[in-house]
Motif scaffolding. Sequence first.
Motif, mmCIF file in Angstrom:
data_model
loop_
_atom_site.group_PDB
_atom_site.id
_atom_site.type_symbol
_atom_site.label_atom_id
_atom_site.label_comp_id
_atom_site.label_asym_id
_atom_site.label_seq_id
_atom_site.Cartn_x
_atom_site.Cartn_y
_atom_site.Cartn_z
ATOM 1 N N LEU A 40 2.251 7.801 9.484
ATOM 2 C CA LEU A 40 2.518 6.858 10.268
ATOM 3 C C LEU A 40 1.700 5.638 10.473
ATOM 4 O O LEU A 40 1.972 4.499 10.499
ATOM 5 N N GLN A 41 0.352 5.980 10.163
ATOM 6 C CA GLN A 41 -0.521 4.843 10.344
ATOM 7 C C GLN A 41 -0.628 3.913 9.238
ATOM 8 O O GLN A 41 -0.478 2.518 9.269
ATOM 9 N N ASP A 42 -0.077 4.291 8.051
ATOM 10 C CA ASP A 42 0.022 3.665 6.996
ATOM 11 C C ASP A 42 1.244 2.627 6.963
ATOM 12 O O ASP A 42 1.079 1.669 6.615
ATOM 13 N N ARG A 43 2.121 3.107 7.561
ATOM 14 C CA ARG A 43 3.291 2.580 7.880
ATOM 15 C C ARG A 43 3.221 1.119 8.641
ATOM 16 O O ARG A 43 3.406 -0.022 8.559
ATOM 17 N N LEU A 73 0.262 -2.088 17.516
ATOM 18 C CA LEU A 73 1.075 -0.853 17.524
ATOM 19 C C LEU A 73 0.419 0.255 17.312
ATOM 20 O O LEU A 73 0.752 1.403 17.868
ATOM 21 N N ILE A 74 -0.768 0.328 16.496
ATOM 22 C CA ILE A 74 -1.721 1.718 16.455
ATOM 23 C C ILE A 74 -2.098 2.033 17.931
ATOM 24 O O ILE A 74 -2.065 3.201 18.200
ATOM 25 N N SER A 75 -2.711 1.162 18.251
ATOM 26 C CA SER A 75 -3.422 1.357 19.541
ATOM 27 C C SER A 75 -2.198 1.969 20.848
ATOM 28 O O SER A 75 -2.500 2.881 21.448
ATOM 29 N N LYS A 125 0.892 -1.534 0.034
ATOM 30 C CA LYS A 125 -0.022 0.093 -0.001
ATOM 31 C C LYS A 125 0.926 1.146 0.156
ATOM 32 O O LYS A 125 1.992 1.150 0.526
ATOM 33 N N LYS A 126 0.449 2.398 -0.499
ATOM 34 C CA LYS A 126 1.064 3.459 -0.678
ATOM 35 C C LYS A 126 1.154 4.182 0.762
ATOM 36 O O LYS A 126 0.253 4.070 1.626
ATOM 37 N N GLU A 176 -2.377 11.415 16.801
ATOM 38 C CA GLU A 176 -3.060 10.469 15.512
ATOM 39 C C GLU A 176 -2.148 10.344 14.558
ATOM 40 O O GLU A 176 -1.486 11.133 13.768
ATOM 41 N N PRO A 177 -2.009 9.073 14.536
ATOM 42 C CA PRO A 177 -1.031 8.381 13.630
ATOM 43 C C PRO A 177 -1.109 8.839 12.091
ATOM 44 O O PRO A 177 -0.457 8.973 11.326
ATOM 45 N N LYS A 178 -2.306 9.124 11.708
ATOM 46 C CA LYS A 178 -2.697 9.461 10.459
ATOM 47 C C LYS A 178 -2.253 11.040 9.874
ATOM 48 O O LYS A 178 -2.031 11.478 8.886
#
Length: 423
Positions: free
Chosen positions: A134-137, A149-151, A129-130, A159-161
């Motif tokens: 940070l959330q994408d990663r 990890l996101i939690s 995915k592109k 906010e990771p996004k």
Amino acid sequence: MDSNSKKKININEISIVGGGISGCLTALSAEKKNYKNIKVYEITKKIGGVLSDLNFNKEPFFNGCQYLDADSPWFKSLIKENLFKKSDFYIEDVKYGCFTDFEKKKAYTTKYPEPIFFEKYNNFKLKRKKVKNLQDRLELYPKKISKNLISWVKNFGIEPKEISAECAKNGLMLSRIYLHQHSREILKYKKENKLADALYGLPKNMLGLKNVKTAVPKKGYNYFFYKLKEILEKKKLKIHFSSSIKANYFKNSFIINNFDQYLDTKKIVWTANPTNLIKSYNNKKLDSKYIFVSVICTNLNTKIENNFYINVYSKKLKIFRIYCYNLDNKPKLTIEGFRGLEKEVDKIHNKINDIFKRFGINLNLNKKQKYYKVIQKKFFIVTLKDKNYLEDFYKNSSKTNLIPGAWDSFFREQRISKISKYL
């Protein structure tokens, strides 16, 4: 800008804004390259920046897990030139542990410092995915892993996004994760896939890497910077404390003032916070995102053989790092955690004891001993907007009289190297 309205002072060859370790080492590097009239401008009353020790009741404690790279060229130079002695430092292989309780089985290891997973996964291959943030990663990992990890990272209050993907390795302790049950498969996968090499980690012995040599000042960083100040002054490198540096951009050059004094300088190295500098250039304001970190310090009633830190990845604990160390021959402990940890210190000492016992260390913490607490702002988060602003600024200011401070590089050696390259 009418520079004639300002009081002129003597021409400097180079002005360095910021008296942290990057600024001080830049001054020494500039002196070696035969710059003259080197001046450092520091906003506070002392040099040291984020490396400065915390002081409680006139007693020093390390402000988190801080150490110097003993193999770095600048550190070797300090020793070679007899500016410091090796005996001024604890020089040893970095020693660490990791505690992760994202799975049913709690993981303890000294082989790897970042999140470790012991479960076996049917498919651990990274998603395609592109990656924009940070959330994408983090979502490149299998869903069960990425969810944890996101939690966890949201505990920092971000906010990771909205955050640059680079922040995973720049301060958030998530550069690479280790899948214990898939070590051999991951080793092969890393050789075949660049993305896998960047996101999956393995113990150093599997990769043929040597241990990192660390150097920690025996008497603390404040004393280290006190001696460094003496060295700078002996070399006639002037340090201006309690400075207030303002910048303006005029005819492809940056002009700086210290209060009402115009500084006629050939080059400017800006290692301090760049928010006002960039605003003076293009009127764009950085988010300058920060997080709150709860720091708790205490003295230990036990002997510490080596400095040792543990990274903590937990669903239940507000702690993310614990560092036990010797400072001026006294064993001490610094705990870093998410905001709110300071309210729980009386409840967590037994849990910290239990974690360290798994690594063969008896801390013997108890409820009655004195704990010192402070909440700090930490500025190592880069938003997507700031990332774009910084990249644009680096590109467009490259032909000016300014050397940027590599502000988006979290690692000290990278910042120092980048700055020195352009002197």
